[in-house]
Design an enzyme around this catalytic site. Structure first.
Site, PDB file in Angstrom:
ATOM      1  N   LYS A   1       0.829  -1.217   0.000  1.00 39.94           N
ATOM      2  CA  LYS A   1       0.000   0.000   0.000  1.00 39.94           C
ATOM      3  C   LYS A   1       0.855   1.255   0.000  1.00 39.94           C
ATOM      4  O   LYS A   1       0.642   2.172  -0.798  1.00 39.94           O
ATOM      5  CB  LYS A   1      -0.905   0.008   1.243  1.00 39.94           C
ATOM      6  CG  LYS A   1      -1.578   1.344   1.501  1.00 39.94           C
ATOM      7  CD  LYS A   1      -2.491   1.322   2.712  1.00 39.94           C
ATOM      8  CE  LYS A   1      -1.823   1.562   4.038  1.00 39.94           C
ATOM      9  NZ  LYS A   1      -1.564   2.970   4.386  1.00 39.94           N
ATOM     10  N   ASN A   2       1.823   1.310   0.915  1.00 41.79           N
ATOM     11  CA  ASN A   2       2.575   2.555   1.094  1.00 41.79           C
ATOM     12  C   ASN A   2       3.631   2.795   0.015  1.00 41.79           C
ATOM     13  O   ASN A   2       4.249   3.854  -0.013  1.00 41.79           O
ATOM     14  CB  ASN A   2       3.180   2.614   2.495  1.00 41.79           C
ATOM     15  CG  ASN A   2       2.095   2.795   3.545  1.00 41.79           C
ATOM     16  OD1 ASN A   2       0.943   3.099   3.215  1.00 41.79           O
ATOM     17  ND2 ASN A   2       2.449   2.593   4.803  1.00 41.79           N
TER      18      ASN A   2
ATOM     19  N   ARG B   1      -4.978  10.501   4.344  1.00 38.93           N
ATOM     20  CA  ARG B   1      -3.953  11.527   4.488  1.00 38.93           C
ATOM     21  C   ARG B   1      -2.917  11.487   3.366  1.00 38.93           C
ATOM     22  O   ARG B   1      -2.337  12.511   3.006  1.00 38.93           O
ATOM     23  CB  ARG B   1      -3.238  11.362   5.822  1.00 38.93           C
ATOM     24  CG  ARG B   1      -4.109  11.612   7.015  1.00 38.93           C
ATOM     25  CD  ARG B   1      -3.263  11.477   8.256  1.00 38.93           C
ATOM     26  NE  ARG B   1      -2.049  12.239   8.123  1.00 38.93           N
ATOM     27  CZ  ARG B   1      -1.939  13.537   8.386  1.00 38.93           C
ATOM     28  NH1 ARG B   1      -2.970  14.196   8.828  1.00 38.93           N
ATOM     29  NH2 ARG B   1      -0.789  14.156   8.220  1.00 38.93           N
TER      30      ARG B   1
ATOM     31  N   CYS C   1      -5.647  12.876  12.713  1.00 33.52           N
ATOM     32  CA  CYS C   1      -6.202  11.557  12.449  1.00 33.52           C
ATOM     33  C   CYS C   1      -6.102  10.734  13.716  1.00 33.52           C
ATOM     34  O   CYS C   1      -5.511  11.167  14.700  1.00 33.52           O
ATOM     35  CB  CYS C   1      -5.499  10.880  11.290  1.00 33.52           C
ATOM     36  SG  CYS C   1      -3.919  10.192  11.729  1.00 33.52           S
TER      37      CYS C   1
ATOM     38  N   ARG D   1      -0.211  14.480  13.232  1.00 37.00           N
ATOM     39  CA  ARG D   1       0.369  14.298  11.898  1.00 37.00           C
ATOM     40  C   ARG D   1       0.356  15.553  11.020  1.00 37.00           C
ATOM     41  O   ARG D   1      -0.320  15.600   9.989  1.00 37.00           O
ATOM     42  CB  ARG D   1      -0.321  13.142  11.172  1.00 37.00           C
ATOM     43  CG  ARG D   1      -0.117  11.823  11.898  1.00 37.00           C
ATOM     44  CD  ARG D   1      -0.833  10.697  11.215  1.00 37.00           C
ATOM     45  NE  ARG D   1      -0.105  10.140  10.099  1.00 37.00           N
ATOM     46  CZ  ARG D   1      -0.565   9.166   9.340  1.00 37.00           C
ATOM     47  NH1 ARG D   1      -1.750   8.664   9.545  1.00 37.00           N
ATOM     48  NH2 ARG D   1       0.159   8.685   8.353  1.00 37.00           N
ATOM     49  N   PRO D   2       1.115  16.564  11.387  1.00 33.18           N
ATOM     50  CA  PRO D   2       1.179  17.757  10.539  1.00 33.18           C
ATOM     51  C   PRO D   2       1.917  17.492   9.219  1.00 33.18           C
ATOM     52  O   PRO D   2       2.545  16.441   9.057  1.00 33.18           O
ATOM     53  CB  PRO D   2       1.970  18.754  11.396  1.00 33.18           C
ATOM     54  CG  PRO D   2       2.621  17.974  12.469  1.00 33.18           C
ATOM     55  CD  PRO D   2       1.986  16.629  12.550  1.00 33.18           C
ATOM     56  N   VAL D   3       1.835  18.474   8.294  1.00 30.86           N
ATOM     57  CA  VAL D   3       2.551  18.334   7.018  1.00 30.86           C
ATOM     58  C   VAL D   3       3.527  19.497   6.839  1.00 30.86           C
ATOM     59  O   VAL D   3       3.885  19.864   5.720  1.00 30.86           O
ATOM     60  CB  VAL D   3       1.577  18.241   5.801  1.00 30.86           C
ATOM     61  CG1 VAL D   3       0.843  16.916   5.790  1.00 30.86           C
ATOM     62  CG2 VAL D   3       0.597  19.404   5.787  1.00 30.86           C
ATOM     63  N   ASP D   4       3.973  20.068   7.958  1.00 33.41           N
ATOM     64  CA  ASP D   4       4.855  21.238   7.895  1.00 33.41           C
ATOM     65  C   ASP D   4       6.167  20.963   7.147  1.00 33.41           C
ATOM     66  O   ASP D   4       6.705  21.853   6.494  1.00 33.41           O
ATOM     67  CB  ASP D   4       5.149  21.757   9.313  1.00 33.41           C
ATOM     68  CG  ASP D   4       5.733  20.690  10.213  1.00 33.41           C
ATOM     69  OD1 ASP D   4       5.144  19.586  10.278  1.00 33.41           O
ATOM     70  OD2 ASP D   4       6.768  20.926  10.838  1.00 33.41           O
ATOM     71  N   GLN D   5       6.657  19.748   7.209  1.00 38.54           N
ATOM     72  CA  GLN D   5       7.925  19.445   6.540  1.00 38.54           C
ATOM     73  C   GLN D   5       7.769  19.388   5.016  1.00 38.54           C
ATOM     74  O   GLN D   5       8.689  19.747   4.283  1.00 38.54           O
ATOM     75  CB  GLN D   5       8.525  18.130   7.060  1.00 38.54           C
ATOM     76  CG  GLN D   5       8.848  18.167   8.540  1.00 38.54           C
ATOM     77  CD  GLN D   5       9.763  19.322   8.896  1.00 38.54           C
ATOM     78  OE1 GLN D   5      10.840  19.483   8.311  1.00 38.54           O
ATOM     79  NE2 GLN D   5       9.345  20.149   9.836  1.00 38.54           N
TER      80      GLN D   5
ATOM     81  N   ASP E   1       4.144   0.622  12.112  1.00 38.75           N
ATOM     82  CA  ASP E   1       3.015  -0.077  11.480  1.00 38.75           C
ATOM     83  C   ASP E   1       2.925  -1.551  11.880  1.00 38.75           C
ATOM     84  O   ASP E   1       1.986  -2.243  11.470  1.00 38.75           O
ATOM     85  CB  ASP E   1       3.105   0.042   9.951  1.00 38.75           C
ATOM     86  CG  ASP E   1       2.806   1.448   9.474  1.00 38.75           C
ATOM     87  OD1 ASP E   1       2.281   2.249  10.269  1.00 38.75           O
ATOM     88  OD2 ASP E   1       3.110   1.756   8.302  1.00 38.75           O
TER      89      ASP E   1
ATOM     90  N   ILE F   1       6.926   7.045  17.239  1.00 31.29           N
ATOM     91  CA  ILE F   1       6.617   7.795  16.006  1.00 31.29           C
ATOM     92  C   ILE F   1       5.318   8.596  16.135  1.00 31.29           C
ATOM     93  O   ILE F   1       5.273   9.775  15.803  1.00 31.29           O
ATOM     94  CB  ILE F   1       6.528   6.848  14.783  1.00 31.29           C
ATOM     95  CG1 ILE F   1       7.816   6.035  14.630  1.00 31.29           C
ATOM     96  CG2 ILE F   1       6.209   7.625  13.507  1.00 31.29           C
ATOM     97  CD1 ILE F   1       9.026   6.803  14.182  1.00 31.29           C
TER      98      ILE F   1
ATOM     99  N   ARG G   1      -8.810  -0.685   4.260  1.00 31.96           N
ATOM    100  CA  ARG G   1      -7.958   0.372   3.698  1.00 31.96           C
ATOM    101  C   ARG G   1      -6.594  -0.181   3.307  1.00 31.96           C
ATOM    102  O   ARG G   1      -5.972   0.324   2.378  1.00 31.96           O
ATOM    103  CB  ARG G   1      -7.739   1.490   4.728  1.00 31.96           C
ATOM    104  CG  ARG G   1      -8.979   2.266   5.036  1.00 31.96           C
ATOM    105  CD  ARG G   1      -8.646   3.430   5.908  1.00 31.96           C
ATOM    106  NE  ARG G   1      -7.567   4.212   5.323  1.00 31.96           N
ATOM    107  CZ  ARG G   1      -6.954   5.216   5.916  1.00 31.96           C
ATOM    108  NH1 ARG G   1      -7.318   5.568   7.118  1.00 31.96           N
ATOM    109  NH2 ARG G   1      -5.986   5.866   5.318  1.00 31.96           N
TER     110      ARG G   1
END
Ligand code: EPU
Length: 426
Positions: free
Chosen positions: A22-23, A92, A116, A121-125, A313, A335, A405
């Site tokens: 998936k990933n 996400r 979530c 889980r920010p996306v600042d990076q 995971d 994490i 999912r």
């Protein structure tokens, strides 16, 4: 909402086939936006998240032909540069379209994913890296609006040092850099095998990338990318999940399980911990066999961290093993700040777990007993399935859409091994 009803205590025997990862599949599908050429992807897992990504790409104007575990994508007539909230909120990983859109079209509008279940889980990076490459990014009405300096212009190569190791952040920046002017270096890059798989596709599309799989990735931007073909790597988390399921049932009820089509060398930390926990494993190039060795499970302490260390995971699935092992083991999650929601559900099955900060202290118990439990996220659901397979009596797992999912046909695969598991639609 569908439920799974599992009758525990069955012996598992036989072979199962691992699906595509998936990933790896999600960023690879997003990479189709980088070219007007045709991208042919095989070994594509049949999953809800993959369906969501395909829907997102289709809405933008990508032409998609679906086959059995394969897909052809052609983004030669993109009409919309937007990833809307209704899809992004369900997955996400939709943020992965940001880098490719901005790099090829000089513009993108992507809904902010929001929090979530497993953490903030920010996306600042992702944003910081793209800004370093010359993008202007603002937030308006819940959307990230990103533009290159000159309307429709190219991003510029940059040296980016991320504040923390981020998997999709590294992927977004690596994809964006393929079409930037000049060279980009990503320092503190994630080293996950899925990043290497994505880099292989991008290189096949004409990108110049060195160092994928290390913490320093260097990308020399090119003006155009072209079509390519690629088979998605096997899912290492699905592999690890079935190994834990087999380890649990084999230790209690005997049997022998072979996981086929896997890539054991992407699973070193998980295999080491399984051996430490008392599981007998035999690895071949692309398969792993679990069989009873007459010893009880002793469990193991685990601490999640970035690849190549033990994956977050796999934390819930391994915790399910510790629940039925001898002795007391510690599971430390480093994490995500809220990835212990399976603990109270495992407790409903009779597990003995205490949480102190980011550590779960798991005292093995002689028996678990079936109950109704609720799946809270994808990997938590997998942990509950493993516990249910060895619990006495019947366990009903509610909200199983989480499992859909990320696991292709999990109940069919387990049924083929001898598990008693059925889906109840409501
Ligand atoms: N982070 C930030 N800012 C960012 C990016 C990340 O603070 O801009 C933080 C996160 O909040 C987290 C840590 O950094 O605490 C690592 O997050 P990362 O970005 O690596 O996670 P991700 O890319 O969103 C991917 C997988 C997850 C997996 C994590 C960690 C995909 C599509 N998702 O998420 O998979 O848990 O890496 O390995 O690749 C799953 O499959 O069940 C799953 C959640």
């Amino acid at each position: 909402m569908d439920k799974l009803v599992i009758t525990g205590g069955q012996r598992l025997d036989g072979a199962i086939q691992i699906s595509g990862a998936k990933n790896a599949a999600l960023p690879i599908l997003a990479a189709s936006l980088l070219t007007a050429g045709t991208l042919e992807i095989s070994n594509l897992p049949t999953l809800r998240d993959v369906g969501t990504m395909l829907r997102l790409l289709e809405r933008m104007g990508t032409r998609i032909e679906r086959g059995n575990e394969r897909v052809t994508l052609k983004a030669d007539a993109i009409g919309s540069l937007e990833a809307a909230y209704d899809l992004v909120k369900t997955m996400r990983a939709s943020i992965l379209v940001l880098g490719p859109m901005l790099a090829r079209f000089g513009e993108a509008r992507v809904s902010l994913p929001g929090g979530c279940a497993i953490g903030q889980r920010p996306v600042d990076q992702h944003i910081k890296g793209l800004q370093a490459m010359g993008a202007t990014i603002t937030v308006e009405q819940g959307y990230l609006l990103a533009r290159t300096e000159r309307a429709g212009g190219r991003l510029k190569g940059a040296r980016i040092v991320t504040d923390m190791v981020t998997v999709t952040g590294t992927e977004n920046l690596m994809m964006a850099a393929t079409l930037a002017e000049g060279a980009t270096t990503i320092e503190n890059a994630a080293r996950e095998p899925e990043i290497v798989d994505l880099a292989e596709v991008l290189i096949a599309m004409g990108a110049h990338i060195r160092g994928a799989g290390t913490d320093r990735i260097v990308v020399e931007g090119v003006e155009n990318l072209h079509g390519a073909s690629h088979a998605v790597m096997p899912d290492r988390i699905e592999t690890g999940t079935f190994l834990c399921a087999a380890a649990a049932t084999v230790s209690r009820h005997g049997g022998e399980v072979i996981v086929q089509g896997a890539r054991p060398r992407t699973l070193d930390a998980v295999l080491d911990k399984l051996r430490e926990a008392g599981v007998a494993l035999e690895c071949d190039v692309d398969s792993i066999r679990v069989r009873a060795n007459g010893h009880a499970l002793v469990g193991a302490n685990v601490r999640t961290s970035e690849y190549p260390a033990f994956p977050t995971d796999m934390q819930a699935q391994f915790m399910a093993l510790d629940c039925i092992a001898e002795g007391t083991n510690h599971v430390i999650e480093t994490i995500f700040e809220n990835r212990f929601m399976h603990v109270q559900e495992l407790s409903r099955l009779g597990a003995s777990i205490e949480i102190e900060g980011n550590t779960a202290i798991v005292k093995g118990v002689a028996r678990l007993s079936g109950a109704t439990v609720m799946a809270t996220d994808l990997r938590a659901s997998a942990g509950l399935v493993i516990a249910a397979l060895v619990a006495e009596g019947e366990t009903t797992i509610d909200r199983i859409y989480h499992l859909d999912r990320g696991y292709q046909a999990m109940e069919a695969k387990l049924t083929a091994l001898g598990a008693t598991i059925r889906r109840v639609a409501e």
